[in-house]
Scaffold this motif. Sequence first.
Motif, PDB file in Angstrom:
ATOM      1  N   TRP A 185       0.843  -1.183   0.000  1.00 47.90           N
ATOM      2  CA  TRP A 185       0.000   0.000   0.000  1.00 47.90           C
ATOM      3  C   TRP A 185       0.887   1.245   0.000  1.00 47.90           C
ATOM      4  O   TRP A 185       2.081   1.157   0.228  1.00 47.90           O
ATOM      5  CB  TRP A 185      -0.950  -0.058   1.188  1.00 47.90           C
ATOM      6  CG  TRP A 185      -0.352   0.252   2.524  1.00 47.90           C
ATOM      7  CD1 TRP A 185      -0.484   1.395   3.225  1.00 47.90           C
ATOM      8  CD2 TRP A 185       0.475  -0.596   3.338  1.00 47.90           C
ATOM      9  NE1 TRP A 185       0.187   1.327   4.406  1.00 47.90           N
ATOM     10  CE2 TRP A 185       0.788   0.113   4.510  1.00 47.90           C
ATOM     11  CE3 TRP A 185       0.994  -1.883   3.200  1.00 47.90           C
ATOM     12  CZ2 TRP A 185       1.591  -0.403   5.520  1.00 47.90           C
ATOM     13  CZ3 TRP A 185       1.785  -2.403   4.204  1.00 47.90           C
ATOM     14  CH2 TRP A 185       2.073  -1.670   5.342  1.00 47.90           C
ATOM     15  N   PRO A 186       0.338   2.424  -0.224  1.00 47.82           N
ATOM     16  CA  PRO A 186       1.165   3.636  -0.275  1.00 47.82           C
ATOM     17  C   PRO A 186       1.601   4.079   1.124  1.00 47.82           C
ATOM     18  O   PRO A 186       1.331   5.178   1.574  1.00 47.82           O
ATOM     19  CB  PRO A 186       0.258   4.660  -0.949  1.00 47.82           C
ATOM     20  CG  PRO A 186      -1.114   4.184  -0.688  1.00 47.82           C
ATOM     21  CD  PRO A 186      -1.035   2.677  -0.595  1.00 47.82           C
ATOM     22  N   ALA A 187       2.282   3.175   1.835  1.00 42.48           N
ATOM     23  CA  ALA A 187       2.623   3.397   3.243  1.00 42.48           C
ATOM     24  C   ALA A 187       3.667   4.474   3.456  1.00 42.48           C
ATOM     25  O   ALA A 187       3.653   5.127   4.491  1.00 42.48           O
ATOM     26  CB  ALA A 187       3.081   2.091   3.871  1.00 42.48           C
ATOM     27  N   ARG A 188       4.575   4.649   2.533  1.00 42.73           N
ATOM     28  CA  ARG A 188       5.637   5.630   2.737  1.00 42.73           C
ATOM     29  C   ARG A 188       5.047   7.023   2.944  1.00 42.73           C
ATOM     30  O   ARG A 188       5.402   7.725   3.889  1.00 42.73           O
ATOM     31  CB  ARG A 188       6.586   5.586   1.543  1.00 42.73           C
ATOM     32  CG  ARG A 188       7.826   6.364   1.758  1.00 42.73           C
ATOM     33  CD  ARG A 188       8.819   6.007   0.692  1.00 42.73           C
ATOM     34  NE  ARG A 188       9.745   7.099   0.527  1.00 42.73           N
ATOM     35  CZ  ARG A 188      10.601   7.184  -0.456  1.00 42.73           C
ATOM     36  NH1 ARG A 188      10.647   6.243  -1.361  1.00 42.73           N
ATOM     37  NH2 ARG A 188      11.407   8.190  -0.531  1.00 42.73           N
ATOM     38  N   ALA A 189       4.142   7.430   2.080  1.00 45.95           N
ATOM     39  CA  ALA A 189       3.490   8.734   2.226  1.00 45.95           C
ATOM     40  C   ALA A 189       2.650   8.767   3.505  1.00 45.95           C
ATOM     41  O   ALA A 189       2.606   9.782   4.207  1.00 45.95           O
ATOM     42  CB  ALA A 189       2.624   9.033   1.007  1.00 45.95           C
ATOM     43  N   GLU A 190       2.005   7.651   3.809  1.00 44.94           N
ATOM     44  CA  GLU A 190       1.180   7.574   5.016  1.00 44.94           C
ATOM     45  C   GLU A 190       2.039   7.728   6.273  1.00 44.94           C
ATOM     46  O   GLU A 190       1.669   8.454   7.198  1.00 44.94           O
ATOM     47  CB  GLU A 190       0.456   6.219   5.019  1.00 44.94           C
ATOM     48  CG  GLU A 190      -0.595   6.091   6.088  1.00 44.94           C
ATOM     49  CD  GLU A 190      -1.346   4.762   5.988  1.00 44.94           C
ATOM     50  OE1 GLU A 190      -1.934   4.385   7.007  1.00 44.94           O
ATOM     51  OE2 GLU A 190      -1.330   4.119   4.915  1.00 44.94           O
ATOM     52  N   ILE A 191       3.188   7.071   6.308  1.00 47.09           N
ATOM     53  CA  ILE A 191       4.092   7.172   7.464  1.00 47.09           C
ATOM     54  C   ILE A 191       4.612   8.605   7.599  1.00 47.09           C
ATOM     55  O   ILE A 191       4.650   9.153   8.704  1.00 47.09           O
ATOM     56  CB  ILE A 191       5.276   6.189   7.332  1.00 47.09           C
ATOM     57  CG1 ILE A 191       4.786   4.746   7.446  1.00 47.09           C
ATOM     58  CG2 ILE A 191       6.343   6.471   8.380  1.00 47.09           C
ATOM     59  CD1 ILE A 191       4.283   4.364   8.807  1.00 47.09           C
ATOM     60  N   LYS A 192       4.992   9.221   6.505  1.00 44.44           N
ATOM     61  CA  LYS A 192       5.469  10.603   6.557  1.00 44.44           C
ATOM     62  C   LYS A 192       4.392  11.526   7.122  1.00 44.44           C
ATOM     63  O   LYS A 192       4.682  12.414   7.930  1.00 44.44           O
ATOM     64  CB  LYS A 192       5.914  11.054   5.169  1.00 44.44           C
ATOM     65  CG  LYS A 192       7.218  10.415   4.734  1.00 44.44           C
ATOM     66  CD  LYS A 192       7.584  10.712   3.315  1.00 44.44           C
ATOM     67  CE  LYS A 192       7.752  12.159   3.028  1.00 44.44           C
ATOM     68  NZ  LYS A 192       8.205  12.452   1.654  1.00 44.44           N
ATOM     69  N   LYS A 193       3.141  11.312   6.737  1.00 39.82           N
ATOM     70  CA  LYS A 193       2.029  12.114   7.275  1.00 39.82           C
ATOM     71  C   LYS A 193       1.870  11.860   8.773  1.00 39.82           C
ATOM     72  O   LYS A 193       1.674  12.791   9.551  1.00 39.82           O
ATOM     73  CB  LYS A 193       0.732  11.750   6.524  1.00 39.82           C
ATOM     74  CG  LYS A 193      -0.525  12.358   7.119  1.00 39.82           C
ATOM     75  CD  LYS A 193      -0.703  13.798   6.708  1.00 39.82           C
ATOM     76  CE  LYS A 193      -2.058  14.343   7.068  1.00 39.82           C
ATOM     77  NZ  LYS A 193      -2.178  14.823   8.433  1.00 39.82           N
TER      78      LYS A 193
END
Length: 157
Positions: A2-10
């Motif tokens: 899933w698009p976790a990298r952007a989610e983690i940064k948020k």
Amino acid sequence: MWPARAEIKKRIEDAQVLYCRLILLVGRAQTGKTAVLQAIAAEFSTPLINVNLELSRRLLDLTERQRALQTPRLFGEIVGEATGELVLLDNIEILFDVHLKQDPLRLLQRLSRNQTVVAACNGSIVDGHMTYAVPDHPEYRRYPIRDFLVASPEVKT
């Protein structure tokens, strides 16, 4: 994945205003949690700590009773050795070992008061709770996700 990298940064940004800056990256095995943490580590130039490896090294010469007593201090030292405001933790399964007699979430929350902690956790999100292991397993834990920030392919925010 899933698009976790952007989610983690948020989530890292969101955590800055919280008392406990804990973010759990929750997913079943082989869902790409380690790859996401490696990408975040590279982007933020912060180390990725293998908790199972580092903590087991420090517990090796201790008796079972000493291990239970020393785990919070030793885990704190491991995380404290990471410089900077962001700490990434992978392979945290040792914290759930029943012989250590610890509450993994409380250990992580305590450490996240001074630094933003992102930890990968094998588990699932069901009915607003993070579940580790199955109910009959000795290491079974169930925590309401209101107690921490969560990033998971099972939770859409």
